[in-house]
Enzyme design. Structure first.
Site, short mmCIF file in Angstrom:
data_model
loop_
_atom_site.label_atom_id
_atom_site.label_comp_id
_atom_site.label_asym_id
_atom_site.label_seq_id
_atom_site.Cartn_x
_atom_site.Cartn_y
_atom_site.Cartn_z
N SER A 142 50.77 -35.03 27.76
CA SER A 142 51.01 -33.74 28.42
C SER A 142 51.47 -32.76 27.34
O SER A 142 51.91 -33.17 26.27
CB SER A 142 52.12 -33.91 29.47
OG SER A 142 52.58 -32.67 29.94
N TYR A 155 60.45 -37.94 31.92
CA TYR A 155 58.99 -37.74 31.85
C TYR A 155 58.60 -37.27 30.45
O TYR A 155 57.66 -37.80 29.84
CB TYR A 155 58.59 -36.72 32.91
CG TYR A 155 57.12 -36.36 32.96
CD1 TYR A 155 56.22 -37.13 33.68
CD2 TYR A 155 56.63 -35.23 32.30
CE1 TYR A 155 54.87 -36.78 33.74
CE2 TYR A 155 55.29 -34.88 32.35
CZ TYR A 155 54.41 -35.65 33.07
OH TYR A 155 53.09 -35.32 33.12
N1 LIG Z 1 49.18 -32.26 36.94
C1 LIG Z 1 49.63 -31.74 35.81
O1 LIG Z 1 50.01 -30.55 35.75
C2 LIG Z 1 49.67 -32.57 34.55
C3 LIG Z 1 49.97 -31.92 33.35
C4 LIG Z 1 50.02 -32.67 32.18
C5 LIG Z 1 49.78 -34.02 32.21
N2 LIG Z 1 49.50 -34.63 33.41
C6 LIG Z 1 49.27 -36.06 33.38
O2 LIG Z 1 48.01 -36.32 33.98
C7 LIG Z 1 48.04 -37.61 34.58
C8 LIG Z 1 47.58 -37.52 36.02
O3 LIG Z 1 48.44 -36.63 36.70
P1 LIG Z 1 48.07 -36.04 38.14
O4 LIG Z 1 48.67 -34.69 38.19
O5 LIG Z 1 46.63 -36.23 38.44
O6 LIG Z 1 48.95 -37.00 39.07
P2 LIG Z 1 48.81 -37.40 40.63
O7 LIG Z 1 48.00 -36.39 41.36
O8 LIG Z 1 50.18 -37.68 41.12
O9 LIG Z 1 47.99 -38.77 40.56
C9 LIG Z 1 48.57 -39.87 39.95
C10 LIG Z 1 47.67 -41.07 40.09
O10 LIG Z 1 48.33 -42.19 39.48
C11 LIG Z 1 48.47 -43.24 40.45
N3 LIG Z 1 49.71 -43.96 40.15
C12 LIG Z 1 50.97 -43.47 40.16
N4 LIG Z 1 51.84 -44.44 39.82
C13 LIG Z 1 51.11 -45.56 39.60
C14 LIG Z 1 51.42 -46.87 39.20
N5 LIG Z 1 52.70 -47.27 39.00
N6 LIG Z 1 50.41 -47.75 39.06
C15 LIG Z 1 49.13 -47.38 39.28
N7 LIG Z 1 48.77 -46.15 39.63
C16 LIG Z 1 49.75 -45.24 39.79
C17 LIG Z 1 48.43 -42.54 41.80
O11 LIG Z 1 47.98 -43.38 42.85
P3 LIG Z 1 49.00 -44.25 43.74
O12 LIG Z 1 50.13 -43.34 44.12
O13 LIG Z 1 48.19 -44.73 44.89
O14 LIG Z 1 49.44 -45.38 42.86
C18 LIG Z 1 47.40 -41.46 41.54
O15 LIG Z 1 46.10 -41.97 41.64
C19 LIG Z 1 49.47 -38.12 34.41
O16 LIG Z 1 49.55 -38.92 33.26
C20 LIG Z 1 50.27 -36.85 34.20
O17 LIG Z 1 51.45 -37.08 33.48
C21 LIG Z 1 49.45 -33.93 34.57
#
Ligand SMILES: NC(=O)c1ccc[n+]([C@@H]2O[C@H](COP(=O)([O-])OP(=O)(O)OC[C@H]3O[C@@H](n4cnc5c(N)ncnc54)[C@H](OP(=O)(O)O)[C@@H]3O)[C@@H](O)[C@H]2O)c1
Length: 258
Positions: A142, A155
């Site tokens: 991130s 985080y």
């Molecule tokens: N959104 C942003 O603004 C942003 C910015 C920078 C970086 N990121 C990074 O991008 C990645 C994805 O983020 P996102 O925003 O798409 O998140 P999200 O919408 O919350 O999706 C997270 C995914 O991870 C799964 N997950 C969570 N905990 C888990 C575990 N312990 N084991 C297996 N699966 C798990 C969730 O499914 P279940 O709940 O069913 O397990 C879901 O499919 C992350 O690494 C995040 O740090 C996001």
């Protein structure tokens, strides 16, 4: 022929958000995608939608912090598909609150999912990639792996740790044909980010303020992140290893707005 034609890709956290978009984009480029997540109720339909659109995808339920399950998932993919070409460590959680408000259990939960989970999957796939003499590991960090956030201290620590892990893997395995790369998105329109906005007294106003902070005056779509992941996974990125790629709409390029 897609850019990832017949490559076998494992994507954690593929049931929604960025992981789901990466799975869909990989499949559209010809990859055979295995998506994971903790809940089949959301993961199965997400992968079924890719299949309905003509892609190849399946879902395997599992928590990335469960060492035995990680081994099982990797063994299943190798048994069924014979190889793992691309590993995307994308699953992550966050717990909002300044450091003094964070419980030890919050620390463990966030570290176990974000950092331990990434470590476990990297370690599990590397032997196969080394045997193949090829492979790409994309670890989703991130912008918060590079700068701090007052209400996401743990985080941020995990996202910085992921970059250190990625660099170390890259230099240890590059001469065996394995490329490890970090991917650093800025704010992306997902449930995780909405959870961050919702932790503020006025979520809608806070979201608008964050959008205005970006030089591009908006946050990213999941597809904008997925397309970069596809590039990094493809042979077009064959000389990118160890570093991280920023996809941040310019936010880290300025100190403050004047
Ligand atoms: N959104 C942003 O603004 C942003 C910015 C920078 C970086 N990121 C990074 O991008 C990645 C994805 O983020 P996102 O925003 O798409 O998140 P999200 O919408 O919350 O999706 C997270 C995914 O991870 C799964 N997950 C969570 N905990 C888990 C575990 N312990 N084991 C297996 N699966 C798990 C969730 O499914 P279940 O709940 O069913 O397990 C879901 O499919 C992350 O690494 C995040 O740090 C996001």
């Amino acid at each position: 022929m897609g850019r990832l034609q017949d490559r076998v890709a494992l994507v954690t956290g593929a049931s929604r958000g960025i992981g789901r978009a990466i799975a869909a984009d990989f499949a559209a480029e010809g990859a055979i995608v295995v998506g994971t997540g903790r809940h089949a109720a959301t993961g199965l339909p997400a992968m079924a939608e890719i299949v309905a659109g003509g892609g190849r995808a399946r879902f395997l339920e599992g928590d990335v912090a469960d060492e035995a399950r990680v081994q099982e998932i990797v063994a299943t993919v190798l048994a069924d598909h014979g190889r793992i070409d691309i590993m995307v460590n994308n699953a992550a959680i966050q717990r909002e609150g300044r450091l003094a408000e964070q419980r030890t259990s919050d620390f463990h939960d966030v570290v176990n999912t974000n950092l331990l989970g990434t470590f476990l999957f990297c370690r599990a796939v590397l032997p196969a990639m080394v045997t193949q003499g090829s492979g790409v590991i994309i670890n989703v960090s991130s912008v918060l792996g590079l700068v701090g956030d007052p209400v996401l201290p743990v985080y941020c620590a995990t996202k910085a740790g992921i970059l250190g892990l990625t660099r170390s893997i890259a230099i240890a395995y590059a001469d065996r044909g394995v490329r490890a790369v970090g991917l650093c998105p800025g704010d992306v329109d997902t449930e995780l980010n909405q959870q961050y906005f919702d932790s503020q007294p006025d979520p809608a106003a806070f979201r608008s303020r964050i959008e205005r902070e970006y030089p591009v005056r908006r946050i990213a779509t999941v597809e904008e992140i997925a397309r970069v992941a596809t590039f990094l996974a493809s042979d077009d990125a064959s000389f990118i290893a160890g570093t991280h790629v920023l996809v941040d709409g310019g936010i880290l390029s300025r100190i403050y707005e004047v």
